[in-house]
Design a protein around this motif. Structure first.
Motif, PDB file in Angstrom:
ATOM      1  N   THR A   1       9.286  -8.667 -10.294  1.00 22.17           N
ATOM      2  CA  THR A   1       8.182  -8.033 -11.013  1.00 22.17           C
ATOM      3  C   THR A   1       7.691  -8.915 -12.147  1.00 22.17           C
ATOM      4  O   THR A   1       6.482  -9.037 -12.366  1.00 22.17           O
ATOM      5  CB  THR A   1       8.613  -6.646 -11.541  1.00 22.17           C
ATOM      6  OG1 THR A   1       8.949  -5.834 -10.410  1.00 22.17           O
ATOM      7  CG2 THR A   1       7.499  -5.971 -12.313  1.00 22.17           C
TER       8      THR A   1
ATOM      9  N   ASN B   1       0.778  -1.232   0.000  1.00 24.20           N
ATOM     10  CA  ASN B   1       0.000   0.000   0.000  1.00 24.20           C
ATOM     11  C   ASN B   1       0.811   1.284   0.000  1.00 24.20           C
ATOM     12  O   ASN B   1       0.318   2.314  -0.444  1.00 24.20           O
ATOM     13  CB  ASN B   1      -0.927   0.024   1.224  1.00 24.20           C
ATOM     14  CG  ASN B   1      -1.854  -1.175   1.244  1.00 24.20           C
ATOM     15  OD1 ASN B   1      -2.224  -1.693   0.204  1.00 24.20           O
ATOM     16  ND2 ASN B   1      -2.216  -1.614   2.431  1.00 24.20           N
TER      17      ASN B   1
ATOM     18  N   TRP C   1       5.016  -2.291  -5.378  1.00 23.34           N
ATOM     19  CA  TRP C   1       5.149  -3.413  -4.457  1.00 23.34           C
ATOM     20  C   TRP C   1       5.965  -4.570  -5.025  1.00 23.34           C
ATOM     21  O   TRP C   1       6.718  -5.208  -4.296  1.00 23.34           O
ATOM     22  CB  TRP C   1       3.781  -3.906  -3.989  1.00 23.34           C
ATOM     23  CG  TRP C   1       2.942  -4.543  -5.054  1.00 23.34           C
ATOM     24  CD1 TRP C   1       1.999  -3.923  -5.826  1.00 23.34           C
ATOM     25  CD2 TRP C   1       2.965  -5.907  -5.476  1.00 23.34           C
ATOM     26  NE1 TRP C   1       1.441  -4.815  -6.705  1.00 23.34           N
ATOM     27  CE2 TRP C   1       2.018  -6.050  -6.513  1.00 23.34           C
ATOM     28  CE3 TRP C   1       3.696  -7.030  -5.082  1.00 23.34           C
ATOM     29  CZ2 TRP C   1       1.780  -7.254  -7.156  1.00 23.34           C
ATOM     30  CZ3 TRP C   1       3.451  -8.230  -5.725  1.00 23.34           C
ATOM     31  CH2 TRP C   1       2.510  -8.339  -6.745  1.00 23.34           C
TER      32      TRP C   1
ATOM     33  N   GLN D   1       2.640  -0.526 -13.143  1.00 27.74           N
ATOM     34  CA  GLN D   1       2.911   0.764 -12.499  1.00 27.74           C
ATOM     35  C   GLN D   1       2.714   0.731 -10.986  1.00 27.74           C
ATOM     36  O   GLN D   1       2.259   1.701 -10.393  1.00 27.74           O
ATOM     37  CB  GLN D   1       2.035   1.872 -13.108  1.00 27.74           C
ATOM     38  CG  GLN D   1       2.176   2.070 -14.582  1.00 27.74           C
ATOM     39  CD  GLN D   1       3.482   2.762 -14.969  1.00 27.74           C
ATOM     40  OE1 GLN D   1       4.079   3.462 -14.175  1.00 27.74           O
ATOM     41  NE2 GLN D   1       3.918   2.537 -16.188  1.00 27.74           N
ATOM     42  N   GLU D   2       3.016  -0.390 -10.358  1.00 29.25           N
ATOM     43  CA  GLU D   2       2.896  -0.516  -8.909  1.00 29.25           C
ATOM     44  C   GLU D   2       4.272  -0.827  -8.323  1.00 29.25           C
ATOM     45  O   GLU D   2       5.016  -1.635  -8.877  1.00 29.25           O
ATOM     46  CB  GLU D   2       1.900  -1.605  -8.547  1.00 29.25           C
ATOM     47  CG  GLU D   2       0.489  -1.281  -9.008  1.00 29.25           C
ATOM     48  CD  GLU D   2      -0.467  -2.442  -8.819  1.00 29.25           C
ATOM     49  OE1 GLU D   2       0.008  -3.589  -8.678  1.00 29.25           O
ATOM     50  OE2 GLU D   2      -1.664  -2.196  -8.814  1.00 29.25           O
TER      51      GLU D   2
ATOM     52  N   SER E   1       4.008  -9.643 -11.107  1.00 32.65           N
ATOM     53  CA  SER E   1       3.251  -8.520 -11.657  1.00 32.65           C
ATOM     54  C   SER E   1       3.689  -8.330 -13.106  1.00 32.65           C
ATOM     55  O   SER E   1       3.976  -9.303 -13.793  1.00 32.65           O
ATOM     56  CB  SER E   1       3.528  -7.266 -10.809  1.00 32.65           C
ATOM     57  OG  SER E   1       2.758  -6.180 -11.270  1.00 32.65           O
TER      58      SER E   1
END
Length: 180
Positions: free
Chosen positions: A54, A5, A66, A63-64, A58
């Motif tokens: 990543t 977050n 975490w 574009q995150e 993901s």
């Protein structure tokens, strides 16, 4: 908590993530770039780890931040276990467990676990090297295996942040020799 977050915590974290993202986008894992500039301030190891995490969890298009933090998060957790492993031959299991618990709950380690930078991963490599030295010093079984672990940690640390891990190992050996 918060790994998924929190927004990027500093500009250096964003630079590391951006360079790793560009590796994924261009399929160029040798030349480190941040936007149009080469970013040769650190060895490629952390960028490879961030790009791999990543790619596995993901995508560069997401574009995150975490997914770029996963190597730091895992490194901090493994380092806590290594503090126990390294401390056991020196101070015993009970004290090593307490030390590892305090280490893992510390503010600095927790903060570094949440940032996509080199520090938590460097801590992992350095703790592994020093732990191997501690076990070798205390006359552990299988010294050849521990020597391989030590040299792996030195090489891994060098890929993450250059000469920091070897310097720490040299200081440990010098101060050990001076204390005798």
């Amino acid at each position: 908590p918060g790994v998924f977050n929190l927004a990027p915590l500093d500009r250096d974290e964003s630079r590391f993530a951006q360079a790793s993202k560009q590796m994924l986008e261009t399929n160029d894992y040798l030349i480190i770039r941040n936007q149009d500039e080469q970013r040769n301030k650190k060895p490629a190891g952390i960028y490879w780890l961030q790009a791999a995490s990543t790619a596995a969890f993901s995508s560069a298009e997401a574009q995150e931040i975490w997914s770029y933090r996963i190597p730091s998060w895992i490194a901090a957790a493994l380092t806590t276990s290594l503090v126990f492993w390294a401390g056991t031959p020196l101070i015993g299991r009970r004290a090593a467990f307490l030390g590892a618990a305090l280490f893992g709950a510390g503010l600095l380690v927790t903060t570094e676990a949440h940032i996509a930078k080199t520090d938590a991963t460097l801590l992992l490599a350095t703790t592994l090297a020093v732990g191997a030295l501690a076990h070798l010093k205390m006359g552990a079984d299988k010294p050849k295996r521990l020597a391989l672990v030590f040299w792996f940690a030195i090489g891994f640390g060098f890929l993450i942040k250059g000469p920091v891990t070897p310097m720490v190992a040299v200081f440990v050996l010098v101060f050990d020799a001076l204390s005798q």
